[in-house]
Write a protein that holds these residues in place. Structure first.
Motif, PDB file in Angstrom:
ATOM      1  N   GLN A  88      46.805  49.507  54.889  1.00  0.00           N
ATOM      2  CA  GLN A  88      47.257  48.165  54.458  1.00  0.00           C
ATOM      3  C   GLN A  88      48.667  48.125  55.235  1.00  0.00           C
ATOM      4  N   ARG A 100      54.178  40.002  53.663  1.00  0.00           N
ATOM      5  CA  ARG A 100      52.658  39.638  53.439  1.00  0.00           C
ATOM      6  C   ARG A 100      52.666  38.147  52.728  1.00  0.00           C
ATOM      7  N   GLY A 133      47.697  39.160  50.589  1.00  0.00           N
ATOM      8  CA  GLY A 133      48.289  40.362  51.120  1.00  0.00           C
ATOM      9  C   GLY A 133      49.077  41.403  50.254  1.00  0.00           C
ATOM     10  N   THR A 177      49.467  45.265  58.592  1.00  0.00           N
ATOM     11  CA  THR A 177      50.689  44.464  58.279  1.00  0.00           C
ATOM     12  C   THR A 177      51.427  44.873  59.610  1.00  0.00           C
ATOM     13  N   GLU A 221      46.793  42.630  47.421  1.00  0.00           N
ATOM     14  CA  GLU A 221      45.864  44.023  48.077  1.00  0.00           C
ATOM     15  C   GLU A 221      46.799  45.157  48.258  1.00  0.00           C
ATOM     16  N   LEU A 222      48.289  45.087  48.779  1.00  0.00           N
ATOM     17  CA  LEU A 222      49.150  46.223  48.926  1.00  0.00           C
ATOM     18  C   LEU A 222      49.302  46.721  47.724  1.00  0.00           C
TER      19      LEU A 222
END
Length: 141
Positions: A88, A54, A58, A92, A61-62
């Protein structure tokens, strides 16, 4: 969403849960621990692979989803936090088919194995050579 992703997420769930239980919020940064059961290590490797694939936003967020899932474990919000983490991951792998293949390859053949021993002097093992229980037992000549 493809059936392949749905199937993968169903198989990966126990590994991800074990990883969060074993490593907590450190799951993305902690090194593999041989003493931690194999299931947790598979989940940790999956989460690390998703994190590496990511971009900066990203990853943030993860990390938030992992933190929420680890902190909420065992309470009423646990299912919601786990679902957010799965979203999530699904997001991805939808964007990266190569990652889906990489993650699926981490799953042991046949999926997770649960071995349970119950009762006095019980033995539980996935594979075993020689197992002996009892008093005054001798092995060999």
């Amino acid at each position: 969403m493809s059936a392949e992703i749905v199937q993968f997420m169903g198989q990966a769930g126990p590994y991800l849960t074990a990883a969060l239980g074993a490593y907590g919020t450190g799951v993305l940064t902690r090194a593999e621990d041989a003493a931690v059961e194999a299931t947790a290590n598979v989940g940790r490797r999956m989460l690390r692979a998703v994190w590496r694939s990511r971009d900066e936003q990203g990853r943030a967020e993860l990390e938030t989803a992992v933190q929420d899932a680890a902190e909420e474990a065992g309470d009423a919000e646990a299912a919601d936090a786990a679902a957010a983490l799965r979203r999530q991951i699904r997001r991805t792998v939808r964007e990266d088919a190569g990652l889906l293949r990489e993650l699926a390859a981490l799953l042991p053949a046949g999926g997770p194995v649960t071995v349970t021993a119950s009762g006095e002097r019980s033995i539980a093992a996935r594979t075993i050579g020689t197992a002996v229980t009892g008093d005054n037992t001798r092995l060999g000549p």
